[in-house]
Design a protein around this motif. Structure first.
Motif, PDB file in Angstrom:
ATOM      1  N   GLY A   1       2.134   9.905 -10.519  1.00 10.85           N
ATOM      2  CA  GLY A   1       0.730  10.127 -10.892  1.00 10.85           C
ATOM      3  C   GLY A   1      -0.014   8.850 -11.222  1.00 10.85           C
ATOM      4  O   GLY A   1      -1.102   8.894 -11.825  1.00 10.85           O
ATOM      5  N   LEU A   2       0.549   7.688 -10.835  1.00  8.92           N
ATOM      6  CA  LEU A   2      -0.134   6.418 -11.133  1.00  8.92           C
ATOM      7  C   LEU A   2      -1.443   6.347 -10.329  1.00  8.92           C
ATOM      8  O   LEU A   2      -1.469   6.664  -9.143  1.00  8.92           O
ATOM      9  N   SER A   3      -2.500   5.933 -10.987  1.00  9.49           N
ATOM     10  CA  SER A   3      -3.799   5.816 -10.323  1.00  9.49           C
ATOM     11  C   SER A   3      -3.908   4.406  -9.718  1.00  9.49           C
ATOM     12  O   SER A   3      -3.818   3.414 -10.440  1.00  9.49           O
ATOM     13  N   VAL A   4      -4.075   4.336  -8.394  1.00  3.01           N
ATOM     14  CA  VAL A   4      -4.109   3.026  -7.718  1.00  3.01           C
ATOM     15  C   VAL A   4      -5.232   2.987  -6.687  1.00  3.01           C
ATOM     16  O   VAL A   4      -5.386   3.921  -5.897  1.00  3.01           O
ATOM     17  N   VAL A   5      -5.988   1.897  -6.692  1.00  2.00           N
ATOM     18  CA  VAL A   5      -6.927   1.637  -5.599  1.00  2.00           C
ATOM     19  C   VAL A   5      -6.448   0.376  -4.874  1.00  2.00           C
ATOM     20  O   VAL A   5      -6.309  -0.692  -5.496  1.00  2.00           O
TER      21      VAL A   5
ATOM     22  N   GLU B   1       0.838  -1.213   0.000  1.00  2.00           N
ATOM     23  CA  GLU B   1       0.000   0.000   0.000  1.00  2.00           C
ATOM     24  C   GLU B   1       0.873   1.264   0.000  1.00  2.00           C
ATOM     25  O   GLU B   1       0.580   2.231  -0.700  1.00  2.00           O
ATOM     26  N   LEU B   2       1.943   1.226   0.815  1.00  2.00           N
ATOM     27  CA  LEU B   2       2.808   2.414   0.914  1.00  2.00           C
ATOM     28  C   LEU B   2       3.519   2.671  -0.418  1.00  2.00           C
ATOM     29  O   LEU B   2       3.651   3.814  -0.856  1.00  2.00           O
ATOM     30  N   TYR B   3       3.971   1.584  -1.079  1.00  2.00           N
ATOM     31  CA  TYR B   3       4.599   1.759  -2.397  1.00  2.00           C
ATOM     32  C   TYR B   3       3.574   2.240  -3.426  1.00  2.00           C
ATOM     33  O   TYR B   3       3.899   3.056  -4.299  1.00  2.00           O
ATOM     34  N   ALA B   4       2.345   1.755  -3.321  1.00  2.00           N
ATOM     35  CA  ALA B   4       1.304   2.203  -4.257  1.00  2.00           C
ATOM     36  C   ALA B   4       1.098   3.709  -4.104  1.00  2.00           C
ATOM     37  O   ALA B   4       1.025   4.457  -5.086  1.00  2.00           O
ATOM     38  N   ARG B   5       1.058   4.175  -2.848  1.00  2.00           N
ATOM     39  CA  ARG B   5       0.897   5.618  -2.583  1.00  2.00           C
ATOM     40  C   ARG B   5       2.099   6.397  -3.145  1.00  2.00           C
ATOM     41  O   ARG B   5       1.960   7.461  -3.755  1.00  2.00           O
TER      42      ARG B   5
ATOM     43  N   GLY C   1      -6.536   9.030  -9.235  1.00  2.00           N
ATOM     44  CA  GLY C   1      -6.314   9.185  -7.808  1.00  2.00           C
ATOM     45  C   GLY C   1      -5.682   7.990  -7.119  1.00  2.00           C
ATOM     46  O   GLY C   1      -5.157   7.059  -7.752  1.00  2.00           O
ATOM     47  N   PHE C   2      -5.731   8.055  -5.796  1.00  2.00           N
ATOM     48  CA  PHE C   2      -5.235   6.972  -4.940  1.00  2.00           C
ATOM     49  C   PHE C   2      -6.270   6.750  -3.859  1.00  2.00           C
ATOM     50  O   PHE C   2      -6.849   7.703  -3.326  1.00  2.00           O
ATOM     51  N   ASP C   3      -6.521   5.494  -3.516  1.00  2.00           N
ATOM     52  CA  ASP C   3      -7.501   5.238  -2.469  1.00  2.00           C
ATOM     53  C   ASP C   3      -7.224   3.884  -1.814  1.00  2.00           C
ATOM     54  O   ASP C   3      -6.572   3.003  -2.411  1.00  2.00           O
TER      55      ASP C   3
ATOM     56  N   TYR D   1       4.056   5.535  -5.643  1.00  2.00           N
ATOM     57  CA  TYR D   1       4.003   5.591  -7.116  1.00  2.00           C
ATOM     58  C   TYR D   1       2.923   6.556  -7.592  1.00  2.00           C
ATOM     59  O   TYR D   1       3.054   7.156  -8.656  1.00  2.00           O
ATOM     60  N   HIS D   2       1.885   6.729  -6.792  1.00  2.00           N
ATOM     61  CA  HIS D   2       0.874   7.735  -7.142  1.00  2.00           C
ATOM     62  C   HIS D   2       1.483   9.131  -6.990  1.00  2.00           C
ATOM     63  O   HIS D   2       1.369   9.978  -7.884  1.00  2.00           O
ATOM     64  N   ASP D   3       2.160   9.361  -5.848  1.00  2.00           N
ATOM     65  CA  ASP D   3       2.712  10.698  -5.586  1.00  2.00           C
ATOM     66  C   ASP D   3       3.845  11.055  -6.559  1.00  2.00           C
ATOM     67  O   ASP D   3       3.943  12.178  -7.039  1.00  2.00           O
ATOM     68  N   LEU D   4       4.741  10.061  -6.821  1.00  2.00           N
ATOM     69  CA  LEU D   4       5.903  10.338  -7.670  1.00  2.00           C
ATOM     70  C   LEU D   4       5.545  10.418  -9.151  1.00  2.00           C
ATOM     71  O   LEU D   4       6.076  11.240  -9.882  1.00  2.00           O
TER      72      LEU D   4
END
Ligand SMILES: NC(=O)c1ccc[n+]([C@@H]2O[C@H](COP(=O)([O-])OP(=O)(O)OC[C@H]3O[C@@H](n4cnc5c(N)ncnc54)[C@H](O)[C@@H]3O)[C@@H](O)[C@H]2O)c1
Length: 335
Positions: free
Chosen positions: A172-176, A161-165, A242-244, A167-170
């Motif tokens: 812009g990858l959209s991850v749920v 989850e932390l890596y998903a966040r 987004g990220f969620d 990759y979203h922040d760095l």
């Protein structure tokens, strides 16, 4: 849409793949068919669940093998990823922390990295109710602190989850990230309680009922039927941007004694109960708060535990036992 499903030969993965194929998506499965449980069972499940429908491409690739994963992405050209591949199971992970870290954490980073490199639009990552620390108030809400974990498996899911966040922040990858709560149904993992209890009652072997200690609180689980989980995963896939982090559960914790009674009724045979203490890494109770799932995905579970147990037991007796009269090959990872 072209969708790559890692772990698509797994117990949740096959149903996700079937649902995607049925709605017209093109699917590539990336799965090692590992020996956490009998690979012959995984192949039989894939054939049975997908029988009569369209077929996915199947690549026998490990997500922790970066060059092979790159090739899979180049071949499949996915627009979206459903990342389910992982070594599951809280207790086995305590004896195999390096294996769980390599396959689950490195594997997840590999998938996120490849997704960025190949311009993927949306990623859904399978996380777990086990990321909630001991003593988290019930029902578990997604905003509860998750700074400590109970096992290498849970830590690997929280790290994902932390890596998903990240990759979203760095990038812009959209991850749920979807946190699954004790998923069950026909063809589930044979290390799960529903399977083990059914098998033991049929064989006349003792069924372990765990408590915090003699006369203590009983284990309760928020059992969630696999078809409800699949609907949640597809809604997460269809969300844009987004990220969620979203719970996918049933919001009805079931004490194990009731759960055993339902299996007894479905089998028409009584269990021999053996009381045990809660094992290392295990939570006493789980329950999903579904407020966010409802708002974000329109998610609402539909199958209650009594109906779900009946479906599982009917499948076990009518489909599994005739196909595997000698049972499954023993797993080196769980007893
Ligand atoms: N079943 C549950 O109750 C539950 C609860 C919470 C979270 N989850 C998560 O859901 C996902 C699916 O779980 P499941 O119950 O279907 O398990 P499963 O073991 O049946 O399926 C996982 C699949 O992934 C494959 N796999 C494992 N490591 C791989 C790797 N490194 N590369 C490629 N393939 C690999 C396995 O061969 C298997 O087919 C997992 O991420 C699990 O952690 C499951």
């Amino acid at each position: 849409m072209r969708i790559l499903v890692t772990g698509g030969a797994g117990s949740i993965g096959v149903y996700v793949v079937r649902a995607l194929l049925n709605r017209g998506d093109d699917v590539t499965i990336v799965d090692t068919f590992n020996d956490f449980y009998d690979p012959a069972f995984k192949r039989a499940r894939l054939a049975a669940v997908l029988a009569g429908g369209r077929s996915p491409a199947v690549l026998g690739v490990n997500v922790a093998d970066a060059p092979a994963l790159q090739q899979s992405f180049a071949q499949a050209r996915p627009e979206a990823i459903i990342h389910l591949a992982a070594w599951p199971g809280v207790r086995p992970s305590i004896a195999h922390p390096l294996l769980y870290t390599r396959e689950n954490v490195e594997g997840t980073v590999g998938v996120l990295h490849a997704a960025v490199q190949h311009g993927v639009r949306q990623v859904v990552f399978a996380s777990s109710s086990s990321v909630y620390p001991k003593a988290t108030p019930l029902p578990f809400r997604e905003d509860a602190p998750c700074d400590t974990t109970l096992s290498p498996y849970s830590a690997s899911k929280r790290a994902g989850e932390l890596y998903a966040r990240l990759y979203h922040d760095l990038h812009g990858l959209s991850v749920v990230c979807v946190r699954f709560f004790t998923v069950y149904g026909p063809w589930i993992r044979p290390d799960m309680a529903m399977w083990k209890f059914t098998e033991r009652i049929i064989r006349g072997e003792p069924v372990p009922l765990r408590r915090t200690g003699p006369g203590g609180a009983e284990v309760k689980r928020d059992f969630t039927y696999v078809e409800d989980i699949v609907r949640g995963v597809l809604s997460a896939l269809d969300r844009s941007g987004g990220f969620d982090i979203i719970n996918l559960g049933n919001n009805t914790p079931v004490p194990l004694s009731r759960f055993v009674r339902l299996i007894e009724e479905a089998l028409g045979k009584s269990a021999i109960i053996h009381e045990e203490e809660l094992g290392a890494g295990e939570e006493i109770a789980t329950a999903a708060d579904l407020t966010h799932a409802r708002e974000a995905l329109g998610y609402a579970p539909t199958i209650a535990i009594d109906e779900g147990v009946r479906r599982f037991v009917a499948w076990y007796q009518k489909e599994f036992l005739p196909k595997f009269p000698n049972g499954l090959a023993p797993s080196p990872y769980w007893a």
